[in-house]
Motif scaffolding. Structure first.
Motif, PDB file in Angstrom:
ATOM      1  N   THR A  52      -0.989   4.939  -3.435  1.00  0.00           N
ATOM      2  CA  THR A  52      -0.326   5.813  -4.402  1.00  0.00           C
ATOM      3  C   THR A  52       0.316   4.992  -5.508  1.00  0.00           C
ATOM      4  OG1 THR A  52       1.239   7.624  -4.688  1.00  0.00           O
ATOM      5  CG2 THR A  52       1.866   5.893  -3.142  1.00  0.00           C
ATOM      6  N   THR A  53       0.535   5.672  -6.607  1.00  0.00           N
ATOM      7  CA  THR A  53       1.286   5.094  -7.724  1.00  0.00           C
ATOM      8  C   THR A  53       2.530   5.930  -7.994  1.00  0.00           C
ATOM      9  OG1 THR A  53       0.029   6.373  -9.333  1.00  0.00           O
ATOM     10  CG2 THR A  53      -0.794   4.171  -8.815  1.00  0.00           C
ATOM     11  N   LYS A  99       5.308  11.750   8.155  1.00  0.00           N
ATOM     12  CA  LYS A  99       5.049  10.763   9.204  1.00  0.00           C
ATOM     13  C   LYS A  99       3.595  10.288   9.232  1.00  0.00           C
ATOM     14  CE  LYS A  99       8.994  11.779  11.914  1.00  0.00           C
ATOM     15  NZ  LYS A  99       9.990  11.134  11.160  1.00  0.00           N
ATOM     16  N   SER A 100       2.911  10.350   8.085  1.00  0.00           N
ATOM     17  CA  SER A 100       1.548   9.851   8.026  1.00  0.00           C
ATOM     18  C   SER A 100       1.509   8.343   7.770  1.00  0.00           C
ATOM     19  CB  SER A 100       0.716  10.604   6.994  1.00  0.00           C
ATOM     20  OG  SER A 100       1.439  10.879   5.840  1.00  0.00           O
ATOM     21  N   ALA A 101       2.646   7.763   7.417  1.00  0.00           N
ATOM     22  CA  ALA A 101       2.726   6.316   7.193  1.00  0.00           C
ATOM     23  C   ALA A 101       3.866   5.743   8.014  1.00  0.00           C
ATOM     24  CB  ALA A 101       2.942   6.023   5.720  1.00  0.00           C
ATOM     25  N   GLN A 102       3.551   4.727   8.791  1.00  0.00           N
ATOM     26  CA  GLN A 102       4.582   4.026   9.554  1.00  0.00           C
ATOM     27  C   GLN A 102       4.963   2.707   8.888  1.00  0.00           C
ATOM     28  OE1 GLN A 102       1.513   4.890  11.372  1.00  0.00           O
ATOM     29  NE2 GLN A 102       2.444   6.902  11.522  1.00  0.00           N
ATOM     30  N   VAL A 103       4.018   2.152   8.117  1.00  0.00           N
ATOM     31  CA  VAL A 103       4.246   0.892   7.407  1.00  0.00           C
ATOM     32  C   VAL A 103       3.962   1.127   5.927  1.00  0.00           C
ATOM     33  CG1 VAL A 103       3.465  -1.493   7.113  1.00  0.00           C
ATOM     34  CG2 VAL A 103       3.655  -0.525   9.412  1.00  0.00           C
ATOM     35  N   VAL A 104       4.862   0.658   5.074  1.00  0.00           N
ATOM     36  CA  VAL A 104       4.689   0.775   3.629  1.00  0.00           C
ATOM     37  C   VAL A 104       4.597  -0.622   3.037  1.00  0.00           C
ATOM     38  CG1 VAL A 104       5.741   1.536   1.459  1.00  0.00           C
ATOM     39  CG2 VAL A 104       5.944   2.957   3.500  1.00  0.00           C
ATOM     40  N   LEU A 105       3.534  -0.856   2.264  1.00  0.00           N
ATOM     41  CA  LEU A 105       3.410  -2.078   1.475  1.00  0.00           C
ATOM     42  C   LEU A 105       3.864  -1.710   0.073  1.00  0.00           C
ATOM     43  CD1 LEU A 105      -0.077  -3.383   2.654  1.00  0.00           C
ATOM     44  CD2 LEU A 105       2.162  -3.920   3.578  1.00  0.00           C
ATOM     45  N   LEU A 106       4.992  -2.253  -0.342  1.00  0.00           N
ATOM     46  CA  LEU A 106       5.661  -1.834  -1.573  1.00  0.00           C
ATOM     47  C   LEU A 106       5.737  -2.990  -2.561  1.00  0.00           C
ATOM     48  CD1 LEU A 106       7.399   0.485  -2.882  1.00  0.00           C
ATOM     49  CD2 LEU A 106       9.371  -0.610  -1.806  1.00  0.00           C
ATOM     50  N   SER A 107       5.316  -2.739  -3.797  1.00  0.00           N
ATOM     51  CA  SER A 107       5.459  -3.767  -4.834  1.00  0.00           C
ATOM     52  C   SER A 107       6.901  -3.759  -5.344  1.00  0.00           C
ATOM     53  CB  SER A 107       4.470  -3.533  -5.978  1.00  0.00           C
ATOM     54  OG  SER A 107       4.772  -2.349  -6.660  1.00  0.00           O
ATOM     55  N   SER A 108       7.286  -4.803  -6.055  1.00  0.00           N
ATOM     56  CA  SER A 108       8.689  -4.922  -6.475  1.00  0.00           C
ATOM     57  C   SER A 108       9.070  -3.922  -7.559  1.00  0.00           C
ATOM     58  CB  SER A 108       8.985  -6.341  -6.948  1.00  0.00           C
ATOM     59  OG  SER A 108       8.156  -6.670  -8.032  1.00  0.00           O
ATOM     60  N   GLU A 109       8.137  -3.556  -8.417  1.00  0.00           N
ATOM     61  CA  GLU A 109       8.365  -2.525  -9.437  1.00  0.00           C
ATOM     62  C   GLU A 109       7.368  -1.418  -9.173  1.00  0.00           C
ATOM     63  OE1 GLU A 109      10.462  -2.142 -12.137  1.00  0.00           O
ATOM     64  OE2 GLU A 109      11.566  -3.907 -11.514  1.00  0.00           O
ATOM     65  N   PHE A 110       7.867  -0.200  -9.048  1.00  0.00           N
ATOM     66  CA  PHE A 110       6.983   0.882  -8.677  1.00  0.00           C
ATOM     67  C   PHE A 110       7.477   2.180  -9.282  1.00  0.00           C
ATOM     68  CE2 PHE A 110       5.803   4.246  -5.703  1.00  0.00           C
ATOM     69  CZ  PHE A 110       4.432   4.154  -5.825  1.00  0.00           C
ATOM     70  N   ASP A 111       6.612   2.853 -10.030  1.00  0.00           N
ATOM     71  CA  ASP A 111       6.933   4.151 -10.620  1.00  0.00           C
ATOM     72  C   ASP A 111       8.249   4.088 -11.408  1.00  0.00           C
ATOM     73  OD1 ASP A 111       6.310   6.748 -11.241  1.00  0.00           O
ATOM     74  OD2 ASP A 111       6.997   7.594  -9.345  1.00  0.00           O
ATOM     75  N   GLU A 112       8.395   3.019 -12.187  1.00  0.00           N
ATOM     76  CA  GLU A 112       9.571   2.773 -13.019  1.00  0.00           C
ATOM     77  C   GLU A 112      10.864   2.586 -12.231  1.00  0.00           C
ATOM     78  OE1 GLU A 112       9.832   5.434 -16.338  1.00  0.00           O
ATOM     79  OE2 GLU A 112       7.683   5.347 -16.694  1.00  0.00           O
ATOM     80  N   LEU A 113      10.744   2.318 -10.948  1.00  0.00           N
ATOM     81  CA  LEU A 113      11.904   2.026 -10.107  1.00  0.00           C
ATOM     82  C   LEU A 113      11.752   0.629  -9.530  1.00  0.00           C
ATOM     83  CD1 LEU A 113      12.161   5.308  -8.014  1.00  0.00           C
ATOM     84  CD2 LEU A 113      13.792   4.534  -9.719  1.00  0.00           C
ATOM     85  N   ALA A 114      12.846  -0.093  -9.431  1.00  0.00           N
ATOM     86  CA  ALA A 114      12.816  -1.371  -8.734  1.00  0.00           C
ATOM     87  C   ALA A 114      12.807  -1.094  -7.237  1.00  0.00           C
ATOM     88  CB  ALA A 114      14.035  -2.199  -9.106  1.00  0.00           C
ATOM     89  N   ALA A 115      12.103  -1.930  -6.497  1.00  0.00           N
ATOM     90  CA  ALA A 115      12.033  -1.759  -5.045  1.00  0.00           C
ATOM     91  C   ALA A 115      13.433  -1.758  -4.433  1.00  0.00           C
ATOM     92  CB  ALA A 115      11.181  -2.858  -4.426  1.00  0.00           C
ATOM     93  N   ALA A 116      14.327  -2.541  -4.999  1.00  0.00           N
ATOM     94  CA  ALA A 116      15.697  -2.601  -4.478  1.00  0.00           C
ATOM     95  C   ALA A 116      16.386  -1.233  -4.553  1.00  0.00           C
ATOM     96  CB  ALA A 116      16.510  -3.635  -5.256  1.00  0.00           C
ATOM     97  N   GLU A 117      15.989  -0.398  -5.511  1.00  0.00           N
ATOM     98  CA  GLU A 117      16.552   0.954  -5.623  1.00  0.00           C
ATOM     99  C   GLU A 117      15.851   1.932  -4.681  1.00  0.00           C
ATOM    100  OE1 GLU A 117      16.711   2.357  -9.730  1.00  0.00           O
ATOM    101  OE2 GLU A 117      16.580   0.267 -10.365  1.00  0.00           O
ATOM    102  N   ASN A 142      -0.451  -1.629  -9.754  1.00  0.00           N
ATOM    103  CA  ASN A 142      -1.547  -2.489 -10.172  1.00  0.00           C
ATOM    104  C   ASN A 142      -2.816  -2.130  -9.401  1.00  0.00           C
ATOM    105  OD1 ASN A 142      -3.348  -4.889  -9.934  1.00  0.00           O
ATOM    106  ND2 ASN A 142      -1.874  -5.722 -11.391  1.00  0.00           N
ATOM    107  N   VAL A 143      -3.850  -1.704 -10.123  1.00  0.00           N
ATOM    108  CA  VAL A 143      -5.095  -1.244  -9.499  1.00  0.00           C
ATOM    109  C   VAL A 143      -5.744  -2.345  -8.668  1.00  0.00           C
ATOM    110  CG1 VAL A 143      -7.430  -0.381  -9.980  1.00  0.00           C
ATOM    111  CG2 VAL A 143      -5.515   0.407 -11.351  1.00  0.00           C
ATOM    112  N   GLU A 144      -5.797  -3.558  -9.188  1.00  0.00           N
ATOM    113  CA  GLU A 144      -6.434  -4.660  -8.469  1.00  0.00           C
ATOM    114  C   GLU A 144      -5.683  -4.988  -7.186  1.00  0.00           C
ATOM    115  OE1 GLU A 144      -6.757  -7.840 -11.311  1.00  0.00           O
ATOM    116  OE2 GLU A 144      -7.776  -6.529 -12.735  1.00  0.00           O
ATOM    117  N   SER A 145      -4.364  -5.029  -7.259  1.00  0.00           N
ATOM    118  CA  SER A 145      -3.556  -5.302  -6.064  1.00  0.00           C
ATOM    119  C   SER A 145      -3.757  -4.211  -5.016  1.00  0.00           C
ATOM    120  CB  SER A 145      -2.070  -5.377  -6.406  1.00  0.00           C
ATOM    121  OG  SER A 145      -1.799  -6.503  -7.177  1.00  0.00           O
ATOM    122  N   ARG A 146      -3.750  -2.958  -5.462  1.00  0.00           N
ATOM    123  CA  ARG A 146      -3.959  -1.844  -4.525  1.00  0.00           C
ATOM    124  C   ARG A 146      -5.295  -1.977  -3.817  1.00  0.00           C
ATOM    125  NH1 ARG A 146      -2.440   1.782  -8.565  1.00  0.00           N
ATOM    126  NH2 ARG A 146      -4.580   2.521  -8.685  1.00  0.00           N
TER     127      ARG A 146
END
Length: 126
Positions: free
Chosen positions: A31-32, A44-62, A10-14
């Motif tokens: 990124t999308t 190792k350029s990212a230590q913290v990831v803010l992840l949405s629940s659905e991303f790139d056609e994958l569920a965050a749980a996967e 989501n562009v607005e959320s990003r």
């Protein structure tokens, strides 16, 4: 420099998340693409990831178990509105650091800013 990777379709959320993290002084990447998330973690350029629940056609749980295999020390903050409590519990077992609702008002943004700051503090002390 402390790196935050924002993975949200989501562009607005990003934009809201990126502005919040930039204002807090973090090096921010957005990124999308799940491939770009993996690249940022492996380099190792990212230590913290803010992840949405659905991303790139994958569920965050996967995606979370895969991300944690790439870097056990990675801190993942799930930012979503529609995730059920059983799914959140499962993701906590997989290793998310925090679950936040998508920020709507200034109080929500402050909660998320504090969660990211706490994630970096926790990493520093471990």
């Amino acid at each position: 420099m402390q790196g935050v990777l924002i993975a949200d379709e989501n562009v607005e959320s990003r934009k809201v998340l990126a502005d919040l993290c930039i204002e807090a002084g973090y090096n921010v990447m957005v990124t999308t693409s799940a491939a770009n998330v993996l690249h940022g973690i492996l380099k190792k350029s990212a230590q913290v990831v803010l992840l949405s629940s659905e991303f790139d056609e994958l569920a965050a749980a996967e995606l979370i178990p895969l991300l944690k295999k790439c870097s056990r020390d990675l801190t993942i903050i799930l930012v979503s509105d529609e995730t059920s409590l059983p799914v959140i519990r499962k993701m906590r077992k997989e290793g998310i650091f925090y679950h936040s609702l998508k920020p709507i008002d200034p109080a929500d943004r402050e909660e998320l800013r504090q969660a990211v700051a706490c994630a970096f503090d926790t990493m520093r002390h471990s």
